[in-house]
Motif scaffolding. Structure first.
Motif, mmCIF file in Angstrom:
data_model
loop_
_atom_site.group_PDB
_atom_site.id
_atom_site.type_symbol
_atom_site.label_atom_id
_atom_site.label_comp_id
_atom_site.label_asym_id
_atom_site.label_seq_id
_atom_site.Cartn_x
_atom_site.Cartn_y
_atom_site.Cartn_z
ATOM 1 N N GLU A 152 11.185 58.136 88.637
ATOM 2 C CA GLU A 152 10.818 57.658 89.876
ATOM 3 C C GLU A 152 9.240 57.805 89.932
ATOM 4 O O GLU A 152 8.746 56.652 90.269
ATOM 5 C CB GLU A 152 11.241 58.636 91.108
ATOM 6 C CG GLU A 152 10.870 58.165 92.359
ATOM 7 C CD GLU A 152 11.234 59.220 93.251
ATOM 8 O OE1 GLU A 152 10.736 59.239 94.520
ATOM 9 O OE2 GLU A 152 12.134 59.988 93.000
ATOM 10 N N GLU B 159 9.564 50.753 80.602
ATOM 11 C CA GLU B 159 8.797 50.151 81.540
ATOM 12 C C GLU B 159 7.531 49.392 80.582
ATOM 13 O O GLU B 159 7.508 48.092 81.140
ATOM 14 C CB GLU B 159 7.876 51.382 82.136
ATOM 15 C CG GLU B 159 8.671 51.835 83.212
ATOM 16 C CD GLU B 159 9.258 51.244 84.263
ATOM 17 O OE1 GLU B 159 8.546 50.165 84.679
ATOM 18 O OE2 GLU B 159 10.596 51.398 84.618
ATOM 19 N N SER C 146 6.847 41.617 85.597
ATOM 20 C CA SER C 146 6.307 40.919 86.891
ATOM 21 C C SER C 146 5.023 40.814 86.975
ATOM 22 O O SER C 146 4.175 40.827 88.097
ATOM 23 C CB SER C 146 6.715 42.006 88.235
ATOM 24 O OG SER C 146 6.070 43.282 87.614
ATOM 25 N N LEU D 256 3.317 52.755 88.265
ATOM 26 C CA LEU D 256 3.271 51.333 87.627
ATOM 27 C C LEU D 256 3.126 50.248 88.733
ATOM 28 O O LEU D 256 2.688 49.450 88.448
ATOM 29 C CB LEU D 256 4.170 51.353 86.585
ATOM 30 C CG LEU D 256 3.935 52.217 85.202
ATOM 31 C CD1 LEU D 256 5.098 51.952 84.225
ATOM 32 C CD2 LEU D 256 2.422 51.896 84.823
ATOM 33 N N ASP D 257 4.190 50.571 89.710
ATOM 34 C CA ASP D 257 4.160 49.513 90.728
ATOM 35 C C ASP D 257 3.070 49.213 91.468
ATOM 36 O O ASP D 257 2.748 48.289 91.990
ATOM 37 C CB ASP D 257 5.541 49.818 91.394
ATOM 38 C CG ASP D 257 6.840 49.556 90.803
ATOM 39 O OD1 ASP D 257 6.935 48.698 89.736
ATOM 40 O OD2 ASP D 257 7.996 49.869 91.168
ATOM 41 N N HIS D 258 2.299 50.608 91.793
ATOM 42 C CA HIS D 258 1.334 50.528 92.810
ATOM 43 C C HIS D 258 -0.027 50.600 92.069
ATOM 44 O O HIS D 258 -0.920 50.173 92.753
ATOM 45 C CB HIS D 258 1.378 51.949 93.650
ATOM 46 C CG HIS D 258 2.579 51.960 94.611
ATOM 47 N ND1 HIS D 258 3.898 52.110 94.287
ATOM 48 C CD2 HIS D 258 2.384 51.745 95.821
ATOM 49 C CE1 HIS D 258 4.560 52.298 95.328
ATOM 50 N NE2 HIS D 258 3.772 51.928 96.523
ATOM 51 N N SER E 227 2.622 42.503 85.429
ATOM 52 C CA SER E 227 1.771 43.706 85.249
ATOM 53 C C SER E 227 0.641 43.390 84.203
ATOM 54 O O SER E 227 0.718 43.322 83.150
ATOM 55 C CB SER E 227 2.884 44.835 84.907
ATOM 56 O OG SER E 227 2.011 46.167 84.576
ATOM 57 N N ARG F 120 7.782 45.231 81.543
ATOM 58 C CA ARG F 120 6.605 44.643 82.087
ATOM 59 C C ARG F 120 5.657 43.939 81.073
ATOM 60 O O ARG F 120 4.592 43.729 80.923
ATOM 61 C CB ARG F 120 5.765 45.717 82.652
ATOM 62 C CG ARG F 120 6.541 46.466 83.956
ATOM 63 C CD ARG F 120 5.733 47.682 84.196
ATOM 64 N NE ARG F 120 6.601 48.640 85.142
ATOM 65 C CZ ARG F 120 6.437 48.454 86.645
ATOM 66 N NH1 ARG F 120 5.781 47.733 87.082
ATOM 67 N NH2 ARG F 120 7.140 49.389 86.984
ATOM 68 N N PRO G 122 -0.632 47.758 89.410
ATOM 69 C CA PRO G 122 -0.301 46.685 88.564
ATOM 70 C C PRO G 122 -1.429 46.315 87.696
ATOM 71 O O PRO G 122 -1.019 45.633 86.663
ATOM 72 C CB PRO G 122 0.464 45.576 89.529
ATOM 73 C CG PRO G 122 -0.361 46.002 90.741
ATOM 74 C CD PRO G 122 -0.516 47.331 90.907
ATOM 75 N N THR H 156 7.707 54.794 87.582
ATOM 76 C CA THR H 156 7.830 53.675 88.174
ATOM 77 C C THR H 156 6.953 53.438 89.367
ATOM 78 O O THR H 156 6.334 52.133 89.518
ATOM 79 C CB THR H 156 9.466 53.399 88.463
ATOM 80 O OG1 THR H 156 10.226 53.482 87.292
ATOM 81 C CG2 THR H 156 9.495 51.981 89.110
ATOM 82 N N TYR H 157 6.979 54.561 89.898
ATOM 83 C CA TYR H 157 5.805 54.142 91.538
ATOM 84 C C TYR H 157 4.667 53.991 90.988
ATOM 85 O O TYR H 157 4.075 53.077 91.847
ATOM 86 C CB TYR H 157 6.201 55.783 92.115
ATOM 87 C CG TYR H 157 5.568 55.692 93.418
ATOM 88 C CD1 TYR H 157 5.919 55.129 94.714
ATOM 89 C CD2 TYR H 157 3.964 55.829 93.485
ATOM 90 C CE1 TYR H 157 5.410 55.206 95.809
ATOM 91 C CE2 TYR H 157 3.179 55.919 94.866
ATOM 92 C CZ TYR H 157 4.103 55.436 95.848
ATOM 93 O OH TYR H 157 3.342 55.487 97.147
#
Length: 484
Positions: free
Chosen positions: A91, A127, A142, A97-99, A144, A131, A101, A94-95
Motif C-alpha cells: 500500500e 510496479e 499510466s 508512486l501514484d502521488h 509514470s 509503469r 508520477p 503504490t501510494y
C-alpha cells in the motif's frame, strides 16, 4: 547543475542528473551503492534538494516501525497533515508512486528495508513493470515518469539486487558505485601541499571523504604527522579509533567477525595468496573460501591476477583496515588504556613496511594505469612475477603495464616498474628491472619499447639520474611526479 558545496563527484553527479531528468513516460530505476562514509547520502540529498525530489533514509528497524517512519516522511513531503498510516509496504509504495508520477524518489540505506521485509524488491519489480515500457516498446502503464533511486552501503546486499534471479534484475537504467577519492583527489580534499605527508595520510585513511571532516574534527595533520596520528587515530575518544571494526559489523553477511579480522590481518601482514592466508591462520584453504568471497563482495579486499603466472592474489582494499590490522589490533589493549604514543613509537617500522610500503606500490599502479606509454594507455596494470629459467631467479615486479592483446602478435610490455618507499634507488634497482624485462621477453612478451620505471618515495642517486637522462626508456617517478 551540481551545487558548489559538493566537492568533485562530477562524473557521479552527471550520471545521476541524466538519469533523474531523462525523458520517457515510463518508470525507471537506478541503484547506487558504495561503502560507508563515501558521501552517497550527501550526494543523493543534494540531488533530491536540487530537483525537489522525495528522499527517505531507512534505519535498522522492524517492518511496522519502518513503515510508520516511511508514512511520516511521505506525509511531510506531500504536505499531508500528521502521518499516513499504511497497512502494508504494498500500500505504501503504490501510494507514493501514484502521488509522485513525475518525481525523483530516493530511498537510502535500502538494505535495512529489505532486511525488515524481503518482499519489498518484488513489490518494486511489479510496479516498475506495470509503469514501464514493454520489450516491444509498447507502453503498459499510466504514463509514470517516476525516477526511483535505491541506495545502500551494505555492499554484499546491494550487489545482489540486480544479480541472478533477483526480482529487480534487468530493471535498472543506472548501476552506480560511489568509490573513494583517488590519491590525487584525496590530497586536494585534505588541502595538503606536501606530497610525502599526503601519501602517508592516504595510506592511513584512504580517500574516504568522511574521514576528513567530522571523524577528525576537520583537522588535517600539520608538520607533525606523529602528533596527529596519536590524537586523531589512536586515541580511544576519537571516531576513527573503532571505525575499522565497524566496517565489518555493518556488513549484514558477516557473522563471525573474529574470523574475518583474522583473514584481513593475514593479508595485511603480506600473505596474499589463498594458501598463504590459510597457512598464516593455521587453517585449510577451503575454510577461508567463503570469508574471502564475502570480503570481496563487501569491497574490503580486492582480488588481483598476476598477469604473468595467472595466479590470484588478495589485497586489503580499505587503507584504514590495513592500518588497523597492522598497527592497532596487535596492541588493542594498550590503546584502550590511552597509550597511543607508546604504541605508535613501537610500530613505526611496521607502519612503513606493512602500511605505507604496500600502499605506495598500489598508488604507483594507479599512476601507471592513468598514464600514456608511447601514446598508448594500458589495458592491464598489476604486480606480478617474472619467472626465472635455468639458474635465473624469480623477480617480483611491482608494476607490470601491458598493452591490449593484438591478434596473434606478441603482447607488448609497455612498462616494468619497481616501487620503493624507503631508501634511495640506485643502478642496482635498474639492473634488476632489466633482468626482469629480459625474463618476461623469454616468456613471450614484446619488450622492444618497454619503459623501465623506478618509483621512489626517498629519491634516486646521481648515477641513476644520469642514466635516465641518457635513455628515454628509463623513467624516474618521485613523489612530486606521482602527484603531478
Amino acid at each position: 547543475m551540481k551545487p558548489e558545496y559538493v566537492f568533485d563527484r562530477d562524473r557521479e553527479w552527471a550520471a545521476l542528473e541524466r538519469f533523474a531528468t531523462s525523458l520517457g513516460d515510463e518508470m525507471r530505476l537506478a541503484v547506487v551503492s558504495g561503502r560507508r562514509r563515501q558521501g552517497k547520502t550527501f550526494l543523493l540529498q543534494a540531488l533530491a534538494d536540487t530537483l525537489n525530489g522525495f528522499y527517505f533514509v531507512a534505519v535498522e528497524s522492524t517492518s511496522p516501525d519502518a513503515l510508520r517512519q516511511f508514512g511520516t516522511a511521505v506525509a511531510s513531503y506531500l504536505g499531508v497533515e500528521g502521518t499516513l498510516a499504511f497497512g502494508s509496504w504494498d500500500e505504501a509504495i503504490t501510494y507514493l508512486l501514484d502521488h509522485c508520477p513525475d518525481r525523483l524518489i530516493v530511498i537510502d540505506e535500502f538494505p535495512y528495508l529489505v532486511k525488515a521485509d524481503p518482499v519489498i524488491p518484488s513489490i518494486l519489480q511489479r510496479e516498475i513493470d506495470a509503469r514501464g515500457v514493454g520489450t516491444r516498446g509498447v507502453h503498459r502503464g499510466s504514463g509514470s515518469r517516476v525516477r526511483l533511486v535505491l541506495a545502500g552501503s551494505a555492499m554484499s546486499v546491494m550487489g545482489k539486487l540486480l544479480a541472478g534471479q533477483a526480482p529487480l534484475r534487468g530493471r535498472a537504467s543506472l548501476d552506480l558505485v560511489v568509490q573513494p577519492f583517488d590519491y590525487r583527489m584525496a590530497r586536494q580534499f585534505w588541502g595538503m601541499s606536501d606530497p610525502r605527508l599526503a601519501l602517508q595520510v592516504n595510506a592511513i585513511v584512504g580517500g574516504t571523504p568522511a574521514y576528513r571532516t567530522r571523524f577528525v574534527d576537520h583537522e588535517a595533520p600539520g608538520d607533525d604527522l606523529d602528533d596527529w596520528v596519536i590524537r586523531r587515530v589512536l586515541s580511544p575518544e576519537t571516531p576513527l579509533f573503532r571505525e575499522a571494526r565497524y566496517l565489518l559489523s555493518n556488513e549484514m553477511e558477516i557473522r563471525d567477525e573474529a574470523l574475518y579480522h583474522a583473514v584481513l590481518g593475514a593479508i595485511a601482514a603480506g600473505n596474499n595468496t589463498r594458501g598463504g592466508i590459510a597457512g598464516h591462520m593455521e587453517r585449510k584453504s577451503t575454510d577461508i573460501a567463503h570469508p574471502l568471497a564475502v570480503l570481496e563482495d563487501c569491497q574490503l579486499i580486492r582480488k588481483e591476477i598476476d598477469p604473468i603466472r595467472k595466479r590470484s592474489v588478495y589485497r586489503v582494499a580499505e587503507p584504514l583496515v590495513t592500518f588497523y590490522e597492522a598497527v592497532m589490533r596487535p596492541a588493542w589493549s594498550q590503546l584502550e588504556r590511552g597509550w597511543g604514543d607508546r604504541v605508535w613509537q613501537g610500530s613505526r617500522a611496521r607502519f612503513a613496511s606493512q602500511v605505507v610500503g604496500p600502499h605506495f606500490e598500489h598508488v604507483c599502479r594507479q599512476f601507471a594505469r592513468g598514464r600514456e606509454w608511447g601514446g598508448e594507455f594500458a589495458s592491464e596494470v598489476a604486480a606480478g612475477v617474472a619467472p626465472g629459467s635455468g639458474r635465473g631467479q624469480n623477480i617480483e615486479v611491482d608494476v607490470i603495464v601491458l598493452a591490449p592483446q593484438d591478434g596473434n602478435h606478441k603482447r607488448r610490455l609497455l612498462s616494468a616498474g619497481e616501487a620503493k618507499w624507503s631508501g634511495i634507488m640506485t643502478l642496482g634497482h635498474l639492473r634488476r628491472l632489466e633482468q626482469a624485462r629480459d625474463q618476461l621477453h623469454v616468456r613471450g612478451l614484446d619488450t622492444r619499447d618497454t619503459v623501465l620505471a623506478l618509483y621512489s618515495g626517498a629519491g634516486f642517486d646521481p648515477a641513476l639520474t644520469e642514466a635516465a637522462a641518457r635513455d628515454p626508456h628509463i623513467l624516474l617517478v618521485d613523489l612530486p611526479a606521482l602527484y603531478g
